[in-house]
Write an enzyme that holds these catalytic residues in place. Structure first.
Site, PDB file in Angstrom:
ATOM      1  N   THR A 266      41.844  39.820  47.648  1.00  0.00           N
ATOM      2  CA  THR A 266      40.508  39.540  48.181  1.00  0.00           C
ATOM      3  C   THR A 266      39.530  39.229  47.049  1.00  0.00           C
ATOM      4  OG1 THR A 266      41.017  41.186  49.863  1.00  0.00           O
ATOM      5  CG2 THR A 266      38.735  40.393  49.784  1.00  0.00           C
ATOM      6  N   GLY A 269      39.750  33.911  45.145  1.00  0.00           N
ATOM      7  CA  GLY A 269      39.264  32.536  45.310  1.00  0.00           C
ATOM      8  C   GLY A 269      37.788  32.437  44.937  1.00  0.00           C
ATOM      9  N   ASP A 270      37.023  33.452  45.290  1.00  0.00           N
ATOM     10  CA  ASP A 270      35.578  33.448  44.985  1.00  0.00           C
ATOM     11  C   ASP A 270      35.346  33.550  43.476  1.00  0.00           C
ATOM     12  OD1 ASP A 270      35.110  33.374  47.729  1.00  0.00           O
ATOM     13  OD2 ASP A 270      35.170  35.552  47.882  1.00  0.00           O
ATOM     14  N   ASN A 300      41.153  30.251  36.434  1.00  0.00           N
ATOM     15  CA  ASN A 300      42.447  30.870  36.723  1.00  0.00           C
ATOM     16  C   ASN A 300      42.563  32.242  36.061  1.00  0.00           C
ATOM     17  OD1 ASN A 300      44.616  30.111  38.192  1.00  0.00           O
ATOM     18  ND2 ASN A 300      45.573  28.878  36.604  1.00  0.00           N
ATOM     19  N   ARG A 309      42.667  44.443  40.957  1.00  0.00           N
ATOM     20  CA  ARG A 309      41.776  45.543  41.366  1.00  0.00           C
ATOM     21  C   ARG A 309      41.485  45.482  42.860  1.00  0.00           C
ATOM     22  NH1 ARG A 309      37.220  43.974  36.858  1.00  0.00           N
ATOM     23  NH2 ARG A 309      38.435  44.482  35.012  1.00  0.00           N
ATOM     24  N   GLY A 311      39.162  45.514  46.271  1.00  0.00           N
ATOM     25  CA  GLY A 311      37.836  45.083  46.705  1.00  0.00           C
ATOM     26  C   GLY A 311      37.521  43.656  46.295  1.00  0.00           C
TER      27      GLY A 311
END
Ligand code: RIB
Length: 323
Positions: A266, A269-270, A300, A309, A311
């Site tokens: 998660t 990509g951001d 990258n 990590r 979150g």
């Protein structure tokens, strides 16, 4: 704008992420017990703002290499307050994030599988759905922006209006069309940066995902977008790395970082978008040639830290952790 450092504005979503870590993704009808649970700041817009801010400065917030602002909406609840303070803590200007009375803050329900770190996400947009076209022109923020970043977690009409207004003003746009929705062809005309993952590339490119398994397939799809007017097409391919193709004909497949222990994907990509955006905005401000391969490589590396990590916003590295 007269400042020496570029001004990046993110027009997008803010969510509170409710994250359950599970041994495996639940099957239809199955009830699972999570091994742990986390509530933390998220939303693709907010994460990308935090990524730009954290990756443009060290932990003590000194000497940032970019101004970062967020435009969007939260509800009048404690989740909204936490998201606003999360932006401030990381050095993002949140003065154009509206706190809407009688609305709830956006929520993302996320399930992360222990073995792979892969997630499944369900979003309830709430206040994000109220980000109307008027947000594009209020406060004149677009006139102070060097690079505008958007995703698709706010109403499509607002995104289209922002693309149009940015074009009119000569402001560069980086579009990360996630979650994927078909866009009118006019959006691609003159679009400076398009960053997609495999699923988004397939949906927006109108092809089967398996077509992206080969370099030829990636080139074909990339050329389709470039043919419609995109200047820099970037496809993130998870473990396979990142493919890029430019209007000028440069292209490459940059390998994924090796030996990375994936805990939670998660926000990866951001992070990629944020780090890439810093390079793109700097090149734009300085007026030199944009080294897209170099930007992809740095993005990258930053994203490879995020996946180790738990979150979203909290897992994005600061500049001094990656440089
Ligand atoms: O890109 C990750 C984000 O997608 C999560 O933080 C979640 O809020 C969803 O918007």
């Amino acid at each position: 704008m007269s400042s020496q450092i570029p001004h990046i504005t993110i027009l997008g979503s803010l969510n509170t992420d409710l994250v359950a870590y599970v041994p495996h993704h639940p099957l239809p009808g199955e009830t699972l017990t999570a091994t742990s649970f986390l509530t933390s700041p998220g939303g693709k817009g907010s994460n990308q703002a935090v990524a730009c801010a954290k990756l443009s400065r060290p932990r003590d917030l000194s000497s940032p290499s970019a101004h970062v602002s967020m435009v969007g909406a939260v509800g009048s609840d404690s989740n909204g307050d936490l998201l606003l303070s999360n932006l401030a803590t990381h050095g993002v200007d949140s003065s154009l994030v509206t706190k809407l009375p009688n609305k709830k803050t956006g929520i993302a329900m996320i399930v992360v599988e222990a073995e792979t770190g892969q997630n499944r996400i369900i979003i309830s947009g709430e206040a994000n759905h109220q980000v109307g076209e008027e947000y594009v022109t209020q406060g004149g923020w677009l006139d102070k922006t060097d690079l505008l970043i958007m995703q698709l977690e706010i109403p499509m009409g607002t995104v289209l209006k922002a693309v149009e207004e940015a074009k009119r003003r000569g402001v560069d746009v980086l579009l990360n069309p996630a979650p994927a929705k078909i866009l009118p062809d006019g959006v691609y005309d003159g679009l400076r940066h398009l960053i997609v993952n495999e699923t988004e590339a397939a949906i927006l490119g109108g092809v089967e995902e398996k077509e992206l398994d080969t370099l030829e397939g990636l080139e074909r799809v990339g050329k389709g977008f470039v043919g419609k007017g995109v200047e820099n097409f970037i496809a993130t391919l998870g473990g396979r790395g990142v493919f890029y193709l430019t209007k000028g004909g440069r292209s490459g497949l940059i390998e994924a970082e090796k030996g990375v222990k994936v805990v939670d994907t998660t926000g990866a990509g951001d992070t990629f978008v944020g780090r890439y955006a810093l390079e793109a905005a700097r090149a734009r401000k300085e007026g030199g040639e944009f080294d897209v391969g170099g930007a992809v490589g740095r993005a990258n590396k930053a994203a490879a830290v995020t996946v180790t990590r738990e979150g979203a916003a909290r897992s994005i590295p600061w500049r001094d952790e990656v440089e």
